[in-house]
Every structure is written in C-alpha cells, then in structure tokens.
Design a protein around this motif. Structure first.
Motif, PDB file in Angstrom:
ATOM      1  N   GLY A   1       0.808  -1.211   0.000  1.00  0.00           N
ATOM      2  CA  GLY A   1       0.000   0.000   0.000  1.00  0.00           C
ATOM      3  C   GLY A   1       0.843   1.263   0.000  1.00  0.00           C
TER       4      GLY A   1
ATOM      5  N   VAL B   1       2.531   1.741  -3.356  1.00  0.00           N
ATOM      6  CA  VAL B   1       1.561   2.253  -4.314  1.00  0.00           C
ATOM      7  C   VAL B   1       1.362   3.740  -4.078  1.00  0.00           C
ATOM      8  CG1 VAL B   1      -0.876   2.220  -4.980  1.00  0.00           C
ATOM      9  CG2 VAL B   1       0.357   0.077  -4.665  1.00  0.00           C
ATOM     10  N   GLY B   2       1.314   4.108  -2.805  1.00  0.00           N
ATOM     11  CA  GLY B   2       1.146   5.519  -2.472  1.00  0.00           C
ATOM     12  C   GLY B   2       2.256   6.370  -3.047  1.00  0.00           C
TER      13      GLY B   2
ATOM     14  N   ALA C   1       1.871   6.559  -6.790  1.00  0.00           N
ATOM     15  CA  ALA C   1       0.680   7.340  -7.146  1.00  0.00           C
ATOM     16  C   ALA C   1       0.951   8.830  -6.990  1.00  0.00           C
ATOM     17  CB  ALA C   1      -0.505   6.906  -6.277  1.00  0.00           C
ATOM     18  N   THR C   2       1.605   9.168  -5.905  1.00  0.00           N
ATOM     19  CA  THR C   2       1.930  10.572  -5.684  1.00  0.00           C
ATOM     20  C   THR C   2       2.819  11.101  -6.810  1.00  0.00           C
ATOM     21  OG1 THR C   2       1.874  10.208  -3.311  1.00  0.00           O
ATOM     22  CG2 THR C   2       2.934  12.235  -4.080  1.00  0.00           C
TER      23      THR C   2
ATOM     24  N   GLU D   1       0.785  11.567  -9.888  1.00  0.00           N
ATOM     25  CA  GLU D   1      -0.161  12.689  -9.812  1.00  0.00           C
ATOM     26  C   GLU D   1       0.539  14.031  -9.903  1.00  0.00           C
ATOM     27  OE1 GLU D   1      -2.164  11.612  -6.287  1.00  0.00           O
ATOM     28  OE2 GLU D   1      -3.717  10.459  -7.329  1.00  0.00           O
TER      29      GLU D   1
ATOM     30  N   SER E   1      -6.024   5.841 -14.196  1.00  0.00           N
ATOM     31  CA  SER E   1      -5.954   6.496 -12.896  1.00  0.00           C
ATOM     32  C   SER E   1      -4.575   6.267 -12.281  1.00  0.00           C
ATOM     33  CB  SER E   1      -7.028   5.926 -11.969  1.00  0.00           C
ATOM     34  OG  SER E   1      -6.611   4.699 -11.434  1.00  0.00           O
ATOM     35  N   ALA E   2      -4.085   7.262 -11.588  1.00  0.00           N
ATOM     36  CA  ALA E   2      -2.754   7.160 -10.975  1.00  0.00           C
ATOM     37  C   ALA E   2      -2.688   5.920 -10.089  1.00  0.00           C
ATOM     38  CB  ALA E   2      -2.457   8.407 -10.154  1.00  0.00           C
ATOM     39  N   ARG E   3      -3.750   5.665  -9.409  1.00  0.00           N
ATOM     40  CA  ARG E   3      -3.796   4.543  -8.477  1.00  0.00           C
ATOM     41  C   ARG E   3      -3.617   3.199  -9.209  1.00  0.00           C
ATOM     42  NH1 ARG E   3      -3.659   4.942  -3.810  1.00  0.00           N
ATOM     43  NH2 ARG E   3      -3.939   3.148  -2.456  1.00  0.00           N
ATOM     44  N   ASP E   4      -4.356   3.037 -10.265  1.00  0.00           N
ATOM     45  CA  ASP E   4      -4.250   1.789 -11.024  1.00  0.00           C
ATOM     46  C   ASP E   4      -2.865   1.628 -11.626  1.00  0.00           C
ATOM     47  OD1 ASP E   4      -6.812   1.228 -10.372  1.00  0.00           O
ATOM     48  OD2 ASP E   4      -7.635   1.378 -12.404  1.00  0.00           O
TER      49      ASP E   4
ATOM     50  N   ALA F   1      -0.103   2.940 -10.554  1.00  0.00           N
ATOM     51  CA  ALA F   1       0.853   2.697  -9.468  1.00  0.00           C
ATOM     52  C   ALA F   1       0.786   1.230  -9.045  1.00  0.00           C
ATOM     53  CB  ALA F   1       0.536   3.601  -8.285  1.00  0.00           C
ATOM     54  N   HIS F   2      -0.419   0.750  -8.901  1.00  0.00           N
ATOM     55  CA  HIS F   2      -0.664  -0.652  -8.586  1.00  0.00           C
ATOM     56  C   HIS F   2       0.142  -1.549  -9.520  1.00  0.00           C
ATOM     57  CE1 HIS F   2      -3.613  -3.279  -6.535  1.00  0.00           C
ATOM     58  NE2 HIS F   2      -3.972  -2.187  -5.918  1.00  0.00           N
TER      59      HIS F   2
END
Lengths: 205, 205
Positions: free
Chosen positions: A133, A136-137, A140-141, A144, A157-160, A162-163
């Motif tokens: 997690g 990923v953070g 993602a940061t 973004e 999406s940044a989250r996906d 990053a995942h």
DNA sequence: CAATTGTTTGAATCTCAGCTCAAAGAACTG
DNA sequence: CAGTTCTTTGAGCTGAGATTCAAACAATTG
C-alpha cells in the motif's frame, strides 16, 4: 514499591537481537534459522534470546517489520532527494530503488524471504499488505504530481497505474532474487522504465 | 545374470510419492515438510520414502518439476482451446489461467512455495527460469499471431511485452497467495487485462 | 551496604524427526 | 519349488536443537 530494579536497555537489546536475526535469516534462510546463530550474531547466550523473545515468531515478525520500515525509508529518501526534483527524476528514483541490485541484494532477499510467511501468518500478511500500500502511495503521488505539472499524461488512474508498477517491480524482483538468468537487473530496470514511459507518455524517462 | 528379480512399479511409486509430497507441502509448507507426512499421504512407511528418495531434496525437486509441468500444460490447454481461437480470446485465456483463483489456489500456492528455493538451489532456479521462459513464449506467440492477423498493434517487441506480462502476472500472483487484501483476484485480472489492452491496442479484451 | 528486582549464563534435559537395519514379504527365474 | 533380487516395514538409535532452570551477576534503591 520501587520503580525498576534493573531497567537497563531492553530496547537496545531487542534491537540488537532483531538485527542479529535479520543477519542470520539472510545468511541461512528462514528454515535455517537457529537460536544459536542469533545468539552468536548478537554476542549473547541462547538463554538471552529466549528471555527477550520466548516466542521466536515474534522476533521474526519484528525482523519483518524492521525490514519493511527500512526499505520504505530508503525509497522515500531516494524519492525525495531525486536530482532536480523533476517528476521524471523522481519516478526514475522510485524505479531504481525498487529493484534488487543483484541476485544477492540482501535487503530484497530478506524481504522476499519474510514475505513467504504471509501465506500462513496474518501478521506477516499485514506487513506485506502495508508495504504494498505504501509503495503504491509513493508511485501514485509521483504520477499525480507529474500529471498536475503537465509533464505526464496518465493512461489511466494514478492509483491503477501505481498498482501495476509495484506489482511489476515485485514480479521482476522475485525473479532476480531467485536467480532467474533470463531476468537481469539491468534488463528489468529497462523494461520497468519502458512501462513507466508508456503509461506517462513522458519520453525522457 | 537374470533380468530383474523384482521390477515392479518403481515409476508408479515415485509418482505417488511426488504427489504425496506435493500435498504435504501444500498443507504444511516447505518448512513443515516431514517424512512421516509424506509416508502417510502415500500410504506407505517412512522407510519406503527413504528407499526411493534417500535425498529428500531430490523428491522436492521432482515435486517442483511436476508442478511446473502440470501448470504449463494447463495453460497450454487453456490457450489452445480458447473459444473462437481469436487472438483476443487466446490472450484472455492466458491471463485467466495465469492468476491464482484465490489466496488458497493450491497449484499456485505450491509453485510459489517451491520457487522460494530457487535462491539457494540451482535446480529449483533452473525450473523457475524454464517456467518463466515458456510462459513468455506463450504470451509472445499469442501477441505475434495477433499482430500478424492485424488485430493487435504492438507497442513494443512481442518478446518484451510478453516479458512484462508474465512478470506482472507473477507480481499479482505473489500478492494474492500472500493474502494481500489490497490485491483481489478479480481486480488483478482487470488490471492485467487493461495492461494487455494497452500494449496491444486491442479494445475488445 | 543490604535488599530487591532485572539480566545473563550455560549445563542438563526434553523432544522430535531423520536415519539405520535386520527381518519379513513379494515377484520373478529356471 | 528353491533361489535370487527387489521391496517394505517399523522399532530403536542418534543427533540437533529447543527449552528449562538454578545459580551468578548487575544496577538501583533506601
């Protein structure tokens, strides 16, 4: 009632034991872990090890926690001190700090060793989940920020994204520490960067 | 000199032992592997296990080989019998057959268990390398066929893309069998398909 | 310093699992 | 059938390593 007859350095001792255990695991593997080795590495007797950790599993869990924490800090540092501070440099720093430098990279080796317990121990699974997690953070940061600055054009999406980058990193890392000759660190790094380039649309990565 | 006094079913016995050992490893993990468990699972005595495998490591290596072989065959089958035989369907079949169906998927669990030995045992590393190579081959073929038919527009060389897809699969798989709550099989499948879509430019995946 | 409580040691003990081995059994040979 | 070789068993031996524990030792208190 008095305070503490013999307070001393419980914390320091525990720290030393955790470090010694980490070393022992690195050298002989989780299955080769022996109380004697931990004691030797820490320069104490076997009895002392048991005195502080009657349950060896607790010690191993501490080792895991420590490894995760240390690893995360090192990545965070790499991220923050990325030259120029440009989004591209930061992302590159993440990629560079996320792969084992070789098959014998000891920190990565230790982490993968300990992650294996996750399938059978909730405590270890939790650590692994938390590590994932937080990684990923970080990614993602980075993504973004880059997008906000107009340097990146995110493909999803940044989250996906990053995942995916973290999972990819883990996949390559697993093969590297497993001595898969087809996955050399340099090549993995290249492919990972190519992926980063593809999802950000940023050519100078 | 006569032929063989008591030929019998060495092969069958070994097969049974390999299967029993696989079961034991699945249940109690590699570190929890006990000769007694293997013997019990195979319905023979401890002595028999040692008779066929004086070196337990050899047995474990056989288990690994068998798991790799079986897994590869199942993927091959999935690939070949993909509905319609369209490139997209084939690629989807690969993705579907490459992820653990749940945290308790026993074949994947067994494979990841055994892969852990790769860091310390050349034999296991070789198996892991070979598995990786063959998986890359499957994906690469699927991608190339799709490209040749004009259905896919590859974002890079088929080989590099296949490399990445397999590594991604492994990364997600690792987290799934490790009970990482943040990586659910369904989501991993979605993300993997998204990646496939992205690198092939084929929307109907 | 005497008392108290925390810490450390390592030898003795316990435990478990690998390994040995002599004897019994089974399939085959001639 | 007698002989031969392969197979199987499982009780006991053995060793490694975990665990216990009583005694020594140290810091702190009053």
């Amino acid at each position: 009632m008095s305070k503490v007859g013999r307070p001393r350095n419980q914390t320091a001792r525990r720290q030393a034991l955790v470090s010694a255990a980490g070393q022992a695991i690195t050298e002989r593997g989780l299955e080769g872990l022996r109380i004697k080795d931990i004691a030797d590495a820490a320069g104490v007797s076997q009895g002392s090890v048991l005195y502080y950790y009657p349950e060896l599993d607790d010690l191993v869990l501490e080792v895991h926690r420590g490894a995760v924490e240390g690893y995360l800090e090192s990545r965070q540092r790499a991220y923050e001190s990325a030259a120029a501070g440009s989004p591209a440099a930061r992302l590159r720093a993440l990629v560079d700090s996320g792969l084992p430098s070789s098959a014998e990279d000891s920190l990565h080796g230790l982490l993968y060793q300990l992650h294996r317990r996750a399938g059978r121990s909730p405590g270890h699974a939790e650590l692994m989940t938390s590590l994932f997690g937080r990684e990923v953070g970080l990614y993602a940061t980075a993504l973004e920020v880059g997008a906000a600055m107009g340097v990146f054009t995110l493909a999803a999406s940044a989250r996906d994204l990053a995942h995916g980058l973290v999972a990819l990193e883990d996949g390559y890392g697993l093969h590297i520490v497993s001595h898969n000759a087809a996955v050399r660190p340099e090549r993995a790094r290249e492919l990972l960067l190519a992926q980063a380039r593809a999802v950000t649309g940023c050519p100078d990565l």
